[in-house]
Design an enzyme around this catalytic site. Sequence first.
Site, PDB file in Angstrom:
ATOM      1  N   TYR A 272       1.004  -1.192  -0.190  1.00 12.25           N
ATOM      2  CA  TYR A 272      -0.026   0.044   0.031  1.00 12.25           C
ATOM      3  C   TYR A 272       0.903   1.138  -0.026  1.00 12.25           C
ATOM      4  CZ  TYR A 272       1.119   0.669   4.921  1.00 12.25           C
ATOM      5  OH  TYR A 272       1.869   0.634   5.946  1.00 12.25           O
TER       6      TYR A 272
ATOM      7  N   PHE B  24      -5.637   5.540  -0.364  1.00 18.45           N
ATOM      8  CA  PHE B  24      -4.481   4.537  -0.351  1.00 18.45           C
ATOM      9  C   PHE B  24      -4.525   3.759  -1.476  1.00 18.45           C
ATOM     10  CE2 PHE B  24      -5.843   4.840   4.226  1.00 18.45           C
ATOM     11  CZ  PHE B  24      -4.639   4.947   4.725  1.00 18.45           C
TER      12      PHE B  24
ATOM     13  N   ILE C 294      -7.826   0.674  10.559  1.00 19.08           N
ATOM     14  CA  ILE C 294      -8.958   1.720  10.495  1.00 19.08           C
ATOM     15  C   ILE C 294     -10.195   0.869   9.866  1.00 19.08           C
ATOM     16  CG2 ILE C 294      -7.290   3.649  10.749  1.00 19.08           C
ATOM     17  CD1 ILE C 294      -7.815   3.884   7.584  1.00 19.08           C
TER      18      ILE C 294
ATOM     19  N   TYR D 112      -8.839   8.270  11.138  1.00 19.33           N
ATOM     20  CA  TYR D 112      -8.477   8.849  12.323  1.00 19.33           C
ATOM     21  C   TYR D 112      -9.354   9.769  12.919  1.00 19.33           C
ATOM     22  CZ  TYR D 112      -4.617   6.066  10.972  1.00 19.33           C
ATOM     23  OH  TYR D 112      -3.700   5.126  10.667  1.00 19.33           O
TER      24      TYR D 112
ATOM     25  N   PHE E 163       2.156   9.816   3.449  1.00 16.16           N
ATOM     26  CA  PHE E 163       2.365   9.525   4.992  1.00 16.16           C
ATOM     27  C   PHE E 163       2.992   8.244   5.198  1.00 16.16           C
ATOM     28  CE2 PHE E 163      -2.111   9.102   4.280  1.00 16.16           C
ATOM     29  CZ  PHE E 163      -2.349   7.918   5.062  1.00 16.16           C
ATOM     30  N   ASP E 164       2.884   7.240   4.585  1.00 10.03           N
ATOM     31  CA  ASP E 164       3.093   5.910   4.729  1.00 10.03           C
ATOM     32  C   ASP E 164       3.176   5.040   3.600  1.00 10.03           C
ATOM     33  OD1 ASP E 164       3.898   3.606   6.167  1.00 10.03           O
ATOM     34  OD2 ASP E 164       1.822   3.232   7.115  1.00 10.03           O
TER      35      ASP E 164
END
Length: 346
Positions: free
Chosen positions: A265, A338, A295, A321, A276-277
Site C-alpha cells: 500500500y 490508499f 482503521i 482517524y 504519509f506511509d
Amino acid sequence: MVLLNELENSLFGLALEAGESKEIDFKSERMVHITMASLDVKKKSDEFVPLIVKTSETSKYILCTLSKPRVMQQPVQLMLNAGENVKFYLDCQQGHVNLTGYYIQEDNLMPFEQDDRAEKIAKANRELAEYMYGGGEDDSNLGSEDDEDDDDVDDDGDDENGIFVSSGDDEEDEDDDDEDDDDEEDNDEEDDDEEEEEEEVQTNGKRKLNGADVKSKNQKTEEKPPKLVSADNETKKLAGGVTIKDTKVGKGPEAKKGKFVHVYYAGRLKQNGKQFDSCQSGKPFKFRLGSGEVIKGWDIGFENMKVGGKRQIVVPPNMGYGKKRMGNDIPANSTLIFDVELKAVS
C-alpha cells in the site's frame, strides 16, 4: 529487556527505554503479533517519543510516534514469525514505552469463528482508546448493507429467446420448402421492377441507388467487433462514505472477513497529495480482515478484492482517524487515499 509473564501462554509484552544505546535485539521463539505501543505516563518523557524498528543495520523504520499530551497509546500491526530477528529502540532522550500483543500457536490455529482472541484484544484496545480520547461513532453495523448481496447468483436464467426448439416434423419441412420456392419467385419479380425504376451507377465497387451510395452485392461487408467497456474501474461507494475503484481486477482467492490479507500500500493525504506511509516491497503488511485491527475504512475497503488486484480506497475522516491528529504527518479530520495491491489471502 523485560518479558511479562504469559497469561494462558498467549500474552506478550516488551518494555523499552529511551536512547539508541538501549536498543533491544529481539528474536521471537514463537510467532507473535504485536498490537499496541503505550507510553508510560508515570515517567518523564520528551514531547515526542519515536519508536524505531530495525530489520537490518541499514534498514530502520518509525513504527509510531507517541506524545504524552497528544498520543499516549497507538495500535500497531507487527507480525513476527518464529526465529525472526528485529531490533527496537526509542529515538529520544527520555521516555518509556511498552509493546504488547499475543503469541500465536501456528500448529493449533482454530477457525476464526471459534478463536476470538484477536477480536477480544481489538475490542479492549478500542474501549481503552474511547476512554482516553472520547467515544466514536457506532460501527457495529458497518458493511452490513454491502455483505448481503455480494455472493448472490441469479438462477432465473431461462430466457425463452435463448432456447432452441427443433420440431422434427417432416411434413412441415416440405411445406417450408414450397413456401421458400414461392418467395424466390416473388423476389425475382420485385428485383426486375426495381431495376427498371432505379438508376444505378457502378463506381469503385459501389453503386448509387436513387442518389444514395450503397455497397455492391459482390463487395463483402466488414463488421468490426463492438468495443467492450469494462465496468471494473467504476467508483463504488461503501458504508461510511468509503469509496473504492479497482484499477486492476485480480484472479486469485477473494478477501473475506476473518481471513488474513497480505497487502502492499501507499497512503497519501487527499488535501495535498503528501504521502504519509507506504509498504511497496519486501514482506507485505498482514492483518485479519474485519476484526478491527486496522482503521474502519480498510476493514470494508478490502472486502471482495481478489489476489493480484489493485484498488484505490478513499477513506473519509469518520472511517479513518477522525478528529485525532496522528503524529506529524496526518492532521485531524483528514481524508486519506490508499493505492493498494492484494498479494495473498490466508
